[in-house]
Scaffold this active site. Structure first.
Site, PDB file in Angstrom:
ATOM      1  N   PHE A 180      72.218 -23.305  -5.927  1.00 17.40           N
ATOM      2  CA  PHE A 180      70.617 -22.755  -5.618  1.00 17.40           C
ATOM      3  C   PHE A 180      70.569 -21.804  -5.456  1.00 17.40           C
ATOM      4  O   PHE A 180      71.662 -21.110  -4.216  1.00 17.40           O
ATOM      5  CB  PHE A 180      70.773 -23.610  -4.099  1.00 17.40           C
ATOM      6  N   ASP A 185      75.385 -14.036  -6.083  1.00 16.26           N
ATOM      7  CA  ASP A 185      74.954 -14.900  -5.219  1.00 16.26           C
ATOM      8  C   ASP A 185      75.666 -14.908  -3.320  1.00 16.26           C
ATOM      9  O   ASP A 185      75.967 -16.121  -3.347  1.00 16.26           O
ATOM     10  CB  ASP A 185      73.704 -16.012  -5.388  1.00 16.26           C
ATOM     11  N   LYS A 242      69.470 -14.141   4.265  1.00 18.03           N
ATOM     12  CA  LYS A 242      69.820 -14.311   5.755  1.00 18.03           C
ATOM     13  C   LYS A 242      70.457 -13.635   6.727  1.00 18.03           C
ATOM     14  O   LYS A 242      70.110 -12.971   7.572  1.00 18.03           O
ATOM     15  CB  LYS A 242      71.134 -15.895   4.938  1.00 18.03           C
ATOM     16  N   THR A 255      54.785  -5.068  -2.711  1.00 13.23           N
ATOM     17  CA  THR A 255      53.632  -4.476  -1.675  1.00 13.23           C
ATOM     18  C   THR A 255      54.975  -3.502  -0.386  1.00 13.23           C
ATOM     19  O   THR A 255      54.975  -2.733  -0.272  1.00 13.23           O
ATOM     20  CB  THR A 255      53.408  -5.323  -0.934  1.00 13.23           C
TER      21      THR A 255
HETATM   22  O1  PSZ Z   1      65.953 -25.951   1.491  1.00 12.86           O
HETATM   23  C1  PSZ Z   1      65.685 -24.804   1.002  1.00 12.86           C
HETATM   24  O2  PSZ Z   1      65.118 -24.319   0.510  1.00 12.86           O
HETATM   25  C2  PSZ Z   1      66.968 -23.914   1.382  1.00 12.86           C
HETATM   26  S1  PSZ Z   1      67.839 -24.701   2.333  1.00 12.86           S
HETATM   27  C3  PSZ Z   1      69.079 -23.030   2.688  1.00 12.86           C
HETATM   28  C4  PSZ Z   1      67.857 -22.511   1.777  1.00 12.86           C
HETATM   29  C5  PSZ Z   1      67.206 -22.461   1.172  1.00 12.86           C
HETATM   30  N1  PSZ Z   1      69.156 -21.386   1.178  1.00 12.86           N
HETATM   31  C6  PSZ Z   1      68.563 -20.068   0.733  1.00 12.86           C
HETATM   32  C7  PSZ Z   1      69.437 -19.696  -0.495  1.00 12.86           C
HETATM   33  C8  PSZ Z   1      70.871 -19.506  -0.835  1.00 12.86           C
HETATM   34  O3  PSZ Z   1      71.796 -20.457   0.381  1.00 12.86           O
HETATM   35  C9  PSZ Z   1      71.320 -19.162  -2.071  1.00 12.86           C
HETATM   36  C10 PSZ Z   1      72.857 -18.952  -2.310  1.00 12.86           C
HETATM   37  N2  PSZ Z   1      70.625 -18.442  -2.509  1.00 12.86           N
HETATM   38  C11 PSZ Z   1      69.442 -18.572  -2.391  1.00 12.86           C
HETATM   39  C12 PSZ Z   1      68.833 -19.035  -1.230  1.00 12.86           C
HETATM   40  C13 PSZ Z   1      67.403 -18.502  -1.301  1.00 12.86           C
HETATM   41  O4  PSZ Z   1      67.061 -18.094  -0.205  1.00 12.86           O
HETATM   42  P1  PSZ Z   1      65.661 -18.147   0.767  1.00 12.86           P
HETATM   43  O5  PSZ Z   1      65.259 -19.540   0.843  1.00 12.86           O
HETATM   44  O6  PSZ Z   1      65.647 -17.147   1.093  1.00 12.86           O
HETATM   45  O7  PSZ Z   1      64.094 -17.711  -0.450  1.00 12.86           O
END
Ligand code: PSZ
Length: 499
Positions: free
Chosen positions: A217, A327, A358, A382
């Site tokens: 992910f 990541d 996070k 931006t």
């Molecule tokens: O359902 C979702 O969109 C979720 S629930 C948990 C996440 C996203 N985590 C975000 C995440 C991550 O765990 C890893 C390993 N890489 C990238 C991301 C993306 O981060 P955000 O959500 O800030 O864009």
């Protein structure tokens, strides 16, 4: 009482400077005075979601897709490891906003930082950092994000962003630009490149790829989504790049009883990585410029891989002239007991790029100098991050250091893991594959339905946990989570499993 304290500060016989210092401290205390203490334990007043949450869910759903909302929180009343909801329930939060609150709710150090008048000006004046950064920005980047105790060792450069997806998305761009520059060998852009990129054609828009892993992910923006493989609902109907996807190791637990099988599994996955590098270069003519991987796959089910797997992956990636992007969006900033999870892997050299968000409050990525584009405005937007989030991060990092929170994570993580392994022994027909590093812990349930039932029953006892993968329960507590919090969670889990 607050008024009394302010009076006392003003009446004390002190020098002007002492007086002013005193007033500032007292003022800060006045501002943060409303922070309530953590409750002794969970308090359950209604079912969850309760009537007030349900009515707010209806209200929100009338204007947006809100069916993911579990309950509405009261962030004024939430405190430390407890999240309060609008129905008067207090839940022990072992999930912490999808792993993004390192110190829990309303930590005084964070509130104090926000009350500082100097910081208020930073918050009020959000700059376009790429063009008009504030006078202290380089200094703050160096002292906070590039501080030796914070930055992954060996990575000298930092690009700030907003969220996890936008960090990965821009890190991909940095990798593609680096890869193209290597091919170009210092030559200037050609006319053909400049014209063809405007209509998305080669050679200006080259067919390069990023390799990712099954179950990974990395976010939901378009390029990130092509590297995300945790659930179809995240991806369906959205066009995707045909980029290589290698198998992520699937280990058998307990690890110590399955050493040989798991080593074979590592080898199988690494052989696939090798094959895909070749296939995408020679057959598909879409060479792999970079490989993205989570040090522990989080959304995909808390899947771990061995340090040897990561070491070998780095060697293969380097051999093929590609960049390794780790990541650390979910694993960074301490939950595994080190600032960065990949620091457990003893890699030959630092990874090329490390993305974060996070718990770090702002997004961004650490990288080698080679990943800094030569020209301006190539990785740009931006805001390019947010200085106000750096204020919070600075406060957080001070608390992590002062309170030795990484040591606590190791200690409490060990304690939880040991207890969960005991619980697993007694309930092996319901839960298995207890695994974790630090307090980043998970276990599998017999079925997805069983997982959902366990989570619901835990919530009814005032414990908020998260699900991931098909049938895993994951724990993502704050770094301030202590043994007495662990005991509350473990007791509730035992009761639920006995039921
Ligand atoms: O359902 C979702 O969109 C979720 S629930 C948990 C996440 C996203 N985590 C975000 C995440 C991550 O765990 C890893 C390993 N890489 C990238 C991301 C993306 O981060 P955000 O959500 O800030 O864009």
């Amino acid at each position: 009482m607050i008024v009394n304290k302010c009076h006392r500060a003003l009446n004390a016989r002190t020098s002007l400077r002492q007086l002013l210092n005193g007033v500032t401290t007292t003022w800060n205390r006045c501002l943060t005075g409303s922070v309530s203490r953590e409750p002794e334990g969970p308090v359950i007043m209604t079912e969850i979601p309760g009537p007030r949450s349900r009515s707010l869910i209806q209200e929100l759903n009338a204007i947006q897709q809100a069916s993911s909302v579990q309950f509405f929180a009261d962030y004024e009343k939430s405190s430390g490891n407890y999240i309060m909801d609008v129905d008067g329930n207090a839940l022990l939060d072992v999930y912490m906003q999808i792993s993004s609150m390192p110190l829990g709710y309303n930590h005084p150090a964070m509130l104090e930082a926000l009350a500082d008048p100097v910081n208020q000006k930073i918050i009020a004046n959000r700059p376009a950092l790429g063009v008009f950064p504030g006078k202290d920005w380089p200094n703050r980047l160096r002292n906070i994000l590039l501080n030796k105790e914070v930055a992954p060792s060996g990575l000298s450069h930092i690009t700030t962003m907003m969220c996890g997806s936008c960090s990965n998305e821009n890190a991909f761009k940095s990798i593609f630009i680096w890869y193209a520059e290597k091919q170009r060998q210092g030559k200037p852009f050609t006319k053909d490149e400049m014209e063809s990129c405007m209509i998305n054609q080669i050679p200006g828009s080259p067919r390069y790829s990023i390799m990712s892993f099954t179950g990974g992910f990395h976010g939901r923006t378009i390029a990130c989504l092509s590297t995300t493989h945790s659930k179809y609902i995240h991806k369906i109907d959205v066009p995707a790049f045909d980029w290589p996807i290698a198998s992520f190791p699937e280990y058998k637990y307990p690890l110590e009883e399955n050493v040989r099988e798991n080593q074979t599994e590592d080898k199988r996955c690494l052989a696939e990585v090798e094959e895909l590098f070749e296939k995408y270069k020679k057959e598909k003519k879409v060479p792999v410029a970079g490989v993205i991987i989570e040090p522990i796959q989080s959304e995909g089910g808390d899947n771990h891989a061995s340090p040897e797997f990561f070491q070998e992956l780095q060697r293969i990636t380097r051999k093929h002239g590609a960049a390794l992007l780790i990541d650390e969006v979910q694993t960074g900033c301490g939950p595994t007991g080190k600032m960065w999870c990949h620091e457990h892997f003893n890699l030959d050299t630092p990874p090329d790029v490390v993305t974060f968000s996070k718990k770090m409050q702002l997004g961004g990525y650490y990288h080698w100098e080679d990943f800094k584009p030569k020209q301006s405005y190539r990785v740009f937007n931006t805001w390019m991050g947010d200085p106000s989030k750096l204020i919070l991060l600075e406060a957080i990092l001070k608390v992590i250091k002062k309170d030795n929170l990484l040591d606590r994570v190791v200690r409490v993580g060990d304690y939880m893991l040991k207890n969960l392994i005991d619980i697993q022994k007694d309930h092996s027909s319901v839960i298995n594959a207890v695994r974790g590093r630090g307090t980043l812990i998970a276990f599998n349930c017999l079925s997805p339905e069983m997982r959902d039932t366990i989570m619901k029953k835990l919530a009814a006892k005032g414990i908020q946990v998260g699900g991931c993968g098909n049938q895993a329960v994951r724990l993502r507590p704050a770094l301030t989570f202590a043994e007495h919090h662990a005991d509350i969670f473990l007791d509730a889990l035992r009761t639920v499993l006995n039921e």
